[in-house]
Scaffold this motif. Structure first.
Motif, short mmCIF file in Angstrom:
data_model
loop_
_atom_site.label_atom_id
_atom_site.label_comp_id
_atom_site.label_asym_id
_atom_site.label_seq_id
_atom_site.Cartn_x
_atom_site.Cartn_y
_atom_site.Cartn_z
N THR A 30 -33.15 38.62 -14.13
CA THR A 30 -31.77 38.67 -13.66
C THR A 30 -30.89 37.75 -14.50
OG1 THR A 30 -32.60 39.01 -11.43
CG2 THR A 30 -30.28 38.36 -11.64
N ALA A 31 -29.85 38.33 -15.10
CA ALA A 31 -28.89 37.55 -15.89
C ALA A 31 -27.55 38.27 -15.88
CB ALA A 31 -29.38 37.37 -17.32
N ALA A 32 -26.51 37.53 -15.51
CA ALA A 32 -25.16 38.11 -15.45
C ALA A 32 -24.20 37.24 -16.25
CB ALA A 32 -24.70 38.22 -14.01
N ALA A 33 -23.17 37.86 -16.77
CA ALA A 33 -22.14 37.14 -17.52
C ALA A 33 -20.83 37.23 -16.77
CB ALA A 33 -21.99 37.73 -18.92
N ARG A 34 -20.07 36.15 -16.81
CA ARG A 34 -18.70 36.15 -16.29
C ARG A 34 -17.83 35.90 -17.51
NH1 ARG A 34 -16.29 37.33 -11.78
NH2 ARG A 34 -18.06 36.57 -10.61
N LEU A 35 -17.04 36.90 -17.87
CA LEU A 35 -16.17 36.81 -19.04
C LEU A 35 -14.96 35.96 -18.73
CD1 LEU A 35 -16.37 40.53 -20.19
CD2 LEU A 35 -17.90 38.64 -20.74
N LYS A 36 -14.34 35.42 -19.77
CA LYS A 36 -13.15 34.58 -19.54
C LYS A 36 -12.03 35.36 -18.87
CE LYS A 36 -11.80 35.16 -24.31
NZ LYS A 36 -11.76 34.48 -25.59
N SER A 37 -12.08 36.67 -18.95
CA SER A 37 -11.09 37.52 -18.27
C SER A 37 -11.32 37.57 -16.77
CB SER A 37 -11.15 38.94 -18.84
OG SER A 37 -12.39 39.55 -18.51
N GLY A 38 -12.51 37.11 -16.32
CA GLY A 38 -12.86 37.14 -14.91
C GLY A 38 -13.78 38.29 -14.55
N ARG A 39 -13.95 39.23 -15.46
CA ARG A 39 -14.81 40.38 -15.22
C ARG A 39 -16.28 39.96 -15.30
NH1 ARG A 39 -17.03 44.45 -18.30
NH2 ARG A 39 -16.14 43.68 -20.23
N ALA A 40 -17.13 40.53 -14.45
CA ALA A 40 -18.56 40.24 -14.46
C ALA A 40 -19.32 41.45 -15.00
CB ALA A 40 -19.04 39.92 -13.06
N GLU A 41 -20.44 41.18 -15.66
CA GLU A 41 -21.28 42.25 -16.18
C GLU A 41 -22.71 41.74 -16.32
OE1 GLU A 41 -20.93 41.93 -20.99
OE2 GLU A 41 -19.33 43.02 -19.99
N ASP A 42 -23.66 42.67 -16.37
CA ASP A 42 -25.04 42.31 -16.64
C ASP A 42 -25.18 41.96 -18.12
OD1 ASP A 42 -25.86 42.74 -14.03
OD2 ASP A 42 -26.47 44.81 -14.41
N VAL A 43 -26.01 40.96 -18.41
CA VAL A 43 -26.26 40.57 -19.80
C VAL A 43 -27.14 41.65 -20.44
CG1 VAL A 43 -27.45 38.88 -21.25
CG2 VAL A 43 -26.05 38.12 -19.33
N ARG A 44 -26.83 42.01 -21.68
CA ARG A 44 -27.65 43.00 -22.37
C ARG A 44 -27.83 42.62 -23.84
NH1 ARG A 44 -22.62 45.09 -21.68
NH2 ARG A 44 -21.65 46.07 -23.49
N ILE A 45 -28.97 42.97 -24.37
CA ILE A 45 -29.31 42.66 -25.76
C ILE A 45 -28.30 43.32 -26.69
CG2 ILE A 45 -31.06 42.95 -27.57
CD1 ILE A 45 -33.16 42.75 -25.32
N GLY A 46 -27.86 42.57 -27.70
CA GLY A 46 -26.90 43.07 -28.68
C GLY A 46 -25.46 42.72 -28.35
N ASP A 50 -18.15 35.27 -26.14
CA ASP A 50 -17.21 34.41 -26.85
C ASP A 50 -16.86 33.17 -26.05
OD1 ASP A 50 -16.91 36.23 -29.04
OD2 ASP A 50 -15.60 37.45 -27.79
N THR A 51 -16.07 32.32 -26.67
CA THR A 51 -15.57 31.11 -26.04
C THR A 51 -14.97 31.44 -24.68
OG1 THR A 51 -15.06 30.20 -28.21
CG2 THR A 51 -13.97 29.18 -26.33
N GLY A 52 -15.40 30.69 -23.66
CA GLY A 52 -14.91 30.90 -22.31
C GLY A 52 -15.80 31.76 -21.44
N ASP A 53 -16.77 32.45 -22.04
CA ASP A 53 -17.68 33.29 -21.28
C ASP A 53 -18.85 32.45 -20.76
OD1 ASP A 53 -16.07 35.44 -21.95
OD2 ASP A 53 -17.37 36.10 -23.60
N SER A 54 -19.35 32.80 -19.57
CA SER A 54 -20.47 32.10 -18.94
C SER A 54 -21.62 33.06 -18.69
CB SER A 54 -20.06 31.50 -17.59
OG SER A 54 -19.11 30.50 -17.76
N ILE A 55 -22.84 32.52 -18.71
CA ILE A 55 -24.03 33.29 -18.39
C ILE A 55 -24.76 32.56 -17.27
CG2 ILE A 55 -26.29 34.07 -19.21
CD1 ILE A 55 -24.97 34.48 -21.95
N ARG A 56 -25.16 33.33 -16.27
CA ARG A 56 -25.90 32.77 -15.13
C ARG A 56 -27.20 33.54 -15.00
NH1 ARG A 56 -23.44 31.29 -9.36
NH2 ARG A 56 -25.34 30.43 -8.49
N THR A 57 -28.31 32.82 -15.01
CA THR A 57 -29.61 33.46 -14.86
C THR A 57 -30.15 33.25 -13.46
OG1 THR A 57 -30.72 31.50 -15.72
CG2 THR A 57 -30.21 33.24 -17.31
N GLY A 58 -30.92 34.22 -12.98
CA GLY A 58 -31.58 34.09 -11.68
C GLY A 58 -32.91 33.37 -11.84
N ARG A 59 -33.65 33.31 -10.76
CA ARG A 59 -34.95 32.62 -10.78
C ARG A 59 -35.91 33.20 -11.81
NH1 ARG A 59 -36.48 31.46 -4.48
NH2 ARG A 59 -34.68 30.13 -4.08
N ASP A 60 -35.79 34.50 -12.06
CA ASP A 60 -36.68 35.16 -13.02
C ASP A 60 -35.98 35.45 -14.35
OD1 ASP A 60 -34.88 37.07 -12.11
OD2 ASP A 60 -36.36 38.68 -12.07
#
Length: 158
Positions: A30-46, A50-60
């Motif tokens: 489980t890994a999700a990104a919160r973009l600086k625009s406020g939009r959320a998405e699942d993290v994906r390879i490739g 950018d600056t201002g974006d966050s990544i949050r990982t789950g327990r796994d």
């Protein structure tokens, strides 16, 4: 009016030039990104973040990013944000660990290594391998496998 529009467009173009990005090279669990625009998405390879974006990982969850020769491994249950700070009129990457653990490995030293930030401190890094752990109580632990770390806390180098 024309001059104002031209100035604004140049400012936005300059901001885009200085944006510091990192590309996802590995993602698991489980890994999700919160973009600086406020939009959320699942993290994906490739995908590049950018600056201002966050990544949050789950327990796994685990995510690996590549940032121009710097490999960033975001561990499980971690909140990580790409930031930047102007130092000497040049943008400098700031890797912010709010909670959890992040491991960094440099392919080569460039003299422009990023600053590492947690809730309690900021560290300048000159090294090849480092793990930063940030606790929910504001504590930060730096585990240096090789290299040099200079830590600043409350405005003083410690």
């Amino acid at each position: 009016m024309k001059r104002v529009l031209m100035t604004l467009s140049l400012m936005f173009a300059a901001a885009a030039l200085f944006a510091i990005s990192a590309k996802v090279t590995y993602a698991e669990g489980t890994a999700a990104a919160r973009l600086k625009s406020g939009r959320a998405e699942d993290v994906r390879i490739g995908r590049a973040y950018d600056t201002g974006d966050s990544i949050r990982t789950g327990r796994d969850g685990e995510v690996e990013l590549d940032q121009a020769g710097l490999v960033i491994r975001i561990g499980p249950s971690t909140v990580f944000t790409l930031l930047e700070k102007e130092v000497g009129r040049k943008p400098r990457s700031v890797l912010a660990v709010t909670i959890g653990a992040v491991r960094m490995k440099y392919a080569m030293l460039t003299g422009t290594e990023p600053l590492i930030q947690s809730v309690g401190c900021v560290a300048g890094v000159r090294g090849t391998e480092l793990t930063v752990w940030a606790g929910s109580d504001g504590a930060t632990r730096f585990i240096v496998d090789s290299g040099l770390v200079s830590v600043e806390a409350f405005g003083k180098t410690v």
